[in-house]
Design a protein around this motif. Structure first.
Motif, PDB file in Angstrom:
ATOM      1  N   SER A   1      -2.480  13.459  -5.338  1.00 52.85           N
ATOM      2  CA  SER A   1      -3.009  14.354  -6.363  1.00 52.85           C
ATOM      3  C   SER A   1      -2.453  13.970  -7.726  1.00 52.85           C
TER       4      SER A   1
ATOM      5  N   ALA B   1       1.132  15.280  -1.832  1.00 54.82           N
ATOM      6  CA  ALA B   1       0.160  16.364  -1.942  1.00 54.82           C
ATOM      7  C   ALA B   1      -0.884  16.177  -0.840  1.00 54.82           C
ATOM      8  N   ILE B   2      -1.891  17.045  -0.821  1.00 58.20           N
ATOM      9  CA  ILE B   2      -2.918  17.004   0.219  1.00 58.20           C
ATOM     10  C   ILE B   2      -4.090  16.122  -0.228  1.00 58.20           C
TER      11      ILE B   2
ATOM     12  N   ASN C   1      -4.553  22.174  -5.026  1.00 53.23           N
ATOM     13  CA  ASN C   1      -3.642  21.266  -4.332  1.00 53.23           C
ATOM     14  C   ASN C   1      -2.224  21.769  -4.546  1.00 53.23           C
TER      15      ASN C   1
ATOM     16  N   ALA D   1       1.311  24.289   2.273  1.00 52.80           N
ATOM     17  CA  ALA D   1      -0.125  24.414   2.548  1.00 52.80           C
ATOM     18  C   ALA D   1      -0.385  25.509   3.572  1.00 52.80           C
TER      19      ALA D   1
ATOM     20  N   LEU E   1       1.426  23.942  -7.831  1.00 54.94           N
ATOM     21  CA  LEU E   1       0.076  24.062  -7.291  1.00 54.94           C
ATOM     22  C   LEU E   1      -0.811  24.644  -8.370  1.00 54.94           C
TER      23      LEU E   1
ATOM     24  N   ARG F   1      -7.808  17.442  -1.607  1.00 52.84           N
ATOM     25  CA  ARG F   1      -7.632  18.803  -2.133  1.00 52.84           C
ATOM     26  C   ARG F   1      -7.887  19.867  -1.063  1.00 52.84           C
TER      27      ARG F   1
ATOM     28  N   PRO G   1      -0.289  15.772   4.278  1.00 54.98           N
ATOM     29  CA  PRO G   1       0.071  15.282   2.937  1.00 54.98           C
ATOM     30  C   PRO G   1       0.358  13.788   2.910  1.00 54.98           C
TER      31      PRO G   1
END
Length: 303
Positions: free
Chosen positions: A201, A178-179, A162, A143, A222, A182, A196
């Motif tokens: 996601s 994942a984040i 993401n 990220a 991603l 988003r 995260p």
């Protein structure tokens, strides 16, 4: 054997020089002594001593892992990301402990350990917890790569982007970190709203899992908006993007079918969009950092 715990050596030999080095890096970024003190959790007087004395020396301060970690931690503290800074500090300590310079210091304090291939600091790890921690750290790093890449905001889809990374042996979206919420583009910059989490996601996770069904080496992905020049940049790097159908309600199942038909997984795949469905390009990699680095390379090449 003297009862000297490795943690005592961390307090005495690691934290002071690392704090001093970070303070100097933050001062280089024009933070005031009080701002530095607030970020390091020390007094302003301590920061004054860090900045006025000689730069820290010794094996810990000069170790390459320390140098790299200090740069990352200073950047994260300057940006207000204390969680990432703490994670990087803990990772540095683990590196120094795992048969690193702290072992030498520990042997000096406890000579009985010398030559014993001591594994006090690495004995009996919980492999699942370690894997989860490493996977989360990988997504944080990915990220940051996206946020720091010039021009990346232009490639964030309207629905947001993401970046995800899968645990070894992942079979379900809950195994992919994942984040949450988003990643979005705000005023020309990439905004990462949270740290995260696993299961954050569904779409990126399912893209990873679809690719892993064909190539188990895939562990990260991603999504980007499809923009002019993206595919040309991929082809210049020997990557032939693969198109898959987006008309089906479950278009990520269509991605798996397209990969099975091809028999291999290119690092760039895309669908052209459909009714109320934005065209999306997925960049794949061995993990989230690998995917983010390739995405950054492609984006910069389109400028």
């Amino acid at each position: 054997m003297g009862l000297v715990a490795p943690q005592e050596l961390v307090v005495e030999h690691v934290l002071p020089p690392v704090r001093a080095l970070i303070a100097r890096r933050l001062a280089d970024r024009d933070l005031t002594q009080q701002q530095i003190a607030d970020r390091l959790g020390v007094t302003q007087a301590a920061v004054s001593q860090y900045l006025s004395g000689d730069p820290p020396g010794g094996e810990i301060a000069g170790h390459p892992e320390t140098t790299a970690a200090v740069e990352s931690i200073a950047a994260e503290l300057a940006a207000g990301d204390e969680y990432a800074a703490l994670a990087d500090l803990l990772e540095l300590i683990e590196t120094l402990e795992d048969r690193g310079p702290l072992c030498t210091l520990h042997e000096a304090e406890s000579p009985e350990l010398e030559g014993m291939s001591c594994d006090l600091c690495v004995r009996g790890p919980d492999e699942r917890v370690a894997a989860e921690r490493e996977t989360l750290a990988t997504v944080r790093k990915a990220a940051r790569i996206l946020a720091q890449t010039g021009g990346m905001a232009e490639f964030v889809p309207a629905v947001g982007t993401n970046v995800g990374s899968a645990l070894p042996g992942a079979t379900d979206p809950i195994d992919v970190a994942a984040i949450p919420g988003r990643i979005y583009a705000i005023q020309g910059r990439v905004e990462v709203p949270a740290n995260p989490e696993f299961g954050a996601s569904r779409h990126v996770a399912r893209a990873i899992l679809a690719a892993r069904d064909v190539d188990p080496a895939i562990g990260g992905a991603l999504n980007l908006a499809t923009r002019d020049g993206l595919f040309a940049a991929a082809r210049e790097r020997g990557i032939e993007p693969l198109a898959f159908d987006a008309d089906h309600e479950d278009h990520l199942a269509d991605l798996r079918d397209a990969l099975v038909d091809r028999g291999s997984v290119p690092r760039v795949v895309y669908h052209p969009g459909g009714f109320a469905l934005e065209p999306i390009t997925y960049v794949l990699g061995s993990d989230a950092v690998s995917a983010a680095r390739l995405a950054a390379d492609l984006v910069v090449a389109t400028e």
